[in-house]
Design a protein around this motif. Sequence first.
Motif, mmCIF file in Angstrom:
data_model
loop_
_atom_site.group_PDB
_atom_site.id
_atom_site.type_symbol
_atom_site.label_atom_id
_atom_site.label_comp_id
_atom_site.label_asym_id
_atom_site.label_seq_id
_atom_site.Cartn_x
_atom_site.Cartn_y
_atom_site.Cartn_z
ATOM 1 N N LYS A 27 0.817 -1.236 0.000
ATOM 2 C CA LYS A 27 0.000 0.000 0.000
ATOM 3 C C LYS A 27 0.841 1.272 0.000
ATOM 4 O O LYS A 27 0.533 2.224 -0.705
ATOM 5 C CB LYS A 27 -0.911 0.029 1.232
ATOM 6 C CG LYS A 27 -2.132 -0.870 1.096
ATOM 7 C CD LYS A 27 -2.982 -0.793 2.353
ATOM 8 C CE LYS A 27 -4.143 -1.779 2.267
ATOM 9 N NZ LYS A 27 -4.856 -1.894 3.544
ATOM 10 N N MET A 28 1.899 1.291 0.813
ATOM 11 C CA MET A 28 2.712 2.519 0.913
ATOM 12 C C MET A 28 3.418 2.805 -0.412
ATOM 13 O O MET A 28 3.370 3.927 -0.920
ATOM 14 C CB MET A 28 3.724 2.348 2.064
ATOM 15 C CG MET A 28 4.440 3.614 2.458
ATOM 16 S SD MET A 28 3.366 4.874 3.165
ATOM 17 C CE MET A 28 3.462 6.124 1.921
ATOM 18 N N GLY A 29 4.027 1.790 -1.001
ATOM 19 C CA GLY A 29 4.739 1.988 -2.269
ATOM 20 C C GLY A 29 3.805 2.367 -3.403
ATOM 21 O O GLY A 29 4.134 3.233 -4.229
ATOM 22 N N LYS A 178 2.712 6.286 10.469
ATOM 23 C CA LYS A 178 3.295 7.388 11.233
ATOM 24 C C LYS A 178 4.797 7.321 10.993
ATOM 25 O O LYS A 178 5.417 6.321 11.339
ATOM 26 C CB LYS A 178 2.976 7.229 12.714
ATOM 27 C CG LYS A 178 3.407 8.389 13.568
ATOM 28 C CD LYS A 178 2.852 8.238 14.967
ATOM 29 C CE LYS A 178 3.294 9.381 15.857
ATOM 30 N NZ LYS A 178 4.749 9.503 15.967
ATOM 31 N N VAL A 179 5.332 8.349 10.375
ATOM 32 C CA VAL A 179 6.739 8.269 9.965
ATOM 33 C C VAL A 179 7.569 9.447 10.476
ATOM 34 O O VAL A 179 7.047 10.512 10.791
ATOM 35 C CB VAL A 179 6.875 8.194 8.415
ATOM 36 C CG1 VAL A 179 6.083 7.025 7.848
ATOM 37 C CG2 VAL A 179 6.505 9.497 7.740
ATOM 38 N N THR A 180 8.861 9.209 10.520
ATOM 39 C CA THR A 180 9.847 10.258 10.747
ATOM 40 C C THR A 180 10.803 10.198 9.567
ATOM 41 O O THR A 180 11.261 9.110 9.201
ATOM 42 C CB THR A 180 10.626 10.001 12.053
ATOM 43 O OG1 THR A 180 9.698 9.950 13.139
ATOM 44 C CG2 THR A 180 11.652 11.090 12.316
ATOM 45 N N ILE A 181 11.070 11.344 8.955
ATOM 46 C CA ILE A 181 12.030 11.374 7.846
ATOM 47 C C ILE A 181 13.361 11.907 8.372
ATOM 48 O O ILE A 181 13.412 12.990 8.970
ATOM 49 C CB ILE A 181 11.496 12.237 6.676
ATOM 50 C CG1 ILE A 181 10.282 11.531 6.040
ATOM 51 C CG2 ILE A 181 12.591 12.492 5.638
ATOM 52 C CD1 ILE A 181 9.658 12.273 4.877
ATOM 53 N N LEU A 182 14.400 11.104 8.189
ATOM 54 C CA LEU A 182 15.757 11.497 8.610
ATOM 55 C C LEU A 182 16.587 11.698 7.352
ATOM 56 O O LEU A 182 16.631 10.816 6.489
ATOM 57 C CB LEU A 182 16.378 10.394 9.467
ATOM 58 C CG LEU A 182 15.606 10.022 10.734
ATOM 59 C CD1 LEU A 182 16.153 8.728 11.329
ATOM 60 C CD2 LEU A 182 15.666 11.148 11.754
ATOM 61 N N LYS A 196 -1.847 6.728 4.285
ATOM 62 C CA LYS A 196 -0.658 6.441 3.476
ATOM 63 C C LYS A 196 -0.584 7.386 2.278
ATOM 64 O O LYS A 196 0.506 7.724 1.809
ATOM 65 C CB LYS A 196 -0.633 4.969 3.068
ATOM 66 C CG LYS A 196 -0.245 4.093 4.264
ATOM 67 C CD LYS A 196 0.001 2.642 3.968
ATOM 68 C CE LYS A 196 0.510 1.951 5.246
ATOM 69 N NZ LYS A 196 0.608 0.498 5.135
ATOM 70 N N LYS A 197 -1.746 7.821 1.796
ATOM 71 C CA LYS A 197 -1.769 8.795 0.697
ATOM 72 C C LYS A 197 -1.124 10.115 1.145
ATOM 73 O O LYS A 197 -0.330 10.707 0.409
ATOM 74 C CB LYS A 197 -3.231 9.021 0.286
ATOM 75 C CG LYS A 197 -3.378 9.666 -1.046
ATOM 76 C CD LYS A 197 -4.821 9.728 -1.493
ATOM 77 C CE LYS A 197 -4.882 10.658 -2.686
ATOM 78 N NZ LYS A 197 -6.222 11.017 -3.074
ATOM 79 N N GLU A 198 -1.452 10.554 2.356
ATOM 80 C CA GLU A 198 -0.860 11.796 2.877
ATOM 81 C C GLU A 198 0.639 11.616 3.144
ATOM 82 O O GLU A 198 1.435 12.529 2.890
ATOM 83 C CB GLU A 198 -1.566 12.224 4.167
ATOM 84 C CG GLU A 198 -2.976 12.715 3.944
ATOM 85 C CD GLU A 198 -3.793 12.845 5.238
ATOM 86 O OE1 GLU A 198 -4.665 13.713 5.265
ATOM 87 O OE2 GLU A 198 -3.563 12.065 6.197
ATOM 88 N N VAL A 199 1.013 10.455 3.648
ATOM 89 C CA VAL A 199 2.442 10.182 3.893
ATOM 90 C C VAL A 199 3.193 10.190 2.557
ATOM 91 O O VAL A 199 4.304 10.734 2.461
ATOM 92 C CB VAL A 199 2.635 8.831 4.630
ATOM 93 C CG1 VAL A 199 4.120 8.481 4.739
ATOM 94 C CG2 VAL A 199 2.008 8.875 6.014
#
Length: 209
Positions: A27-29, A178-182, A196-199
């Motif tokens: 789903k995410m990809g 729920k993600v953190t981008i590093l 996931k669409k918003e992410v």
Amino acid sequence: MKVLITAGPTYERIDPVRFIGNYSTGKMGFAIAETFAANGHDVVLVAGPVQIKSENPRIHRIDVESAAQMYEAVMSEFPKVDGAVLCAAVADFTPITVADKKIKREGDNLVIELKPTQDIAAAVGRAKQPNQFLVGFALETNDEEAHALDKMRRKNLDFIVLNSLKDKNACFGYDTNKVTILKANGEKHEYPLKTKKEVAQDIYDNIML
Ligand code: C5P
């Protein structure tokens, strides 16, 4: 732009009817692929075995099953794209031999010997040219940020999207994440629980910045 995206799990065959897999749904990809396509970019989507469909005609889908097949597809497509987002949950190990007949139940324990698969992200990281971007994912259960930063450096990523299994309703199968981008430049962006669409949009925005 033309981008390469990997999504879904891989299946590693044990015998003609069995495999080692994981719970990734893709789903995410797929959401990332749709976001790029909706913004006018061409997408090569290398997908493991998933139940979902890609909709936008700008998405050219290559279906694969195993980690080895995903590696071949990715390495042949990567030189033709402006960058890649590697979202697939690639098996880290695969059976050394595949039985040609269905393995029968016997009294004793069954031992299946596994060998490591190729790390696709690391190979792409080595092949990456200065004008190409590379984004990876990390799913961690402990010391999340330290492990994710280590992966980002080892695999030569521009940034890594960290999801933690500690977050409820995030990750495998859910429609939310729920993600953190590093980032390699030291930036850190923490996001709340989103669809996931918003992410996918947040990841897209970080790439296009
Ligand atoms: O090392 P780990 O599997 O946690 O790293 C996750 C990142 O590396 C993800 O972006 C995943 O798609 C990628 N990966 C890969 N090939 C592998 C293992 C992981 O591309 N064999």
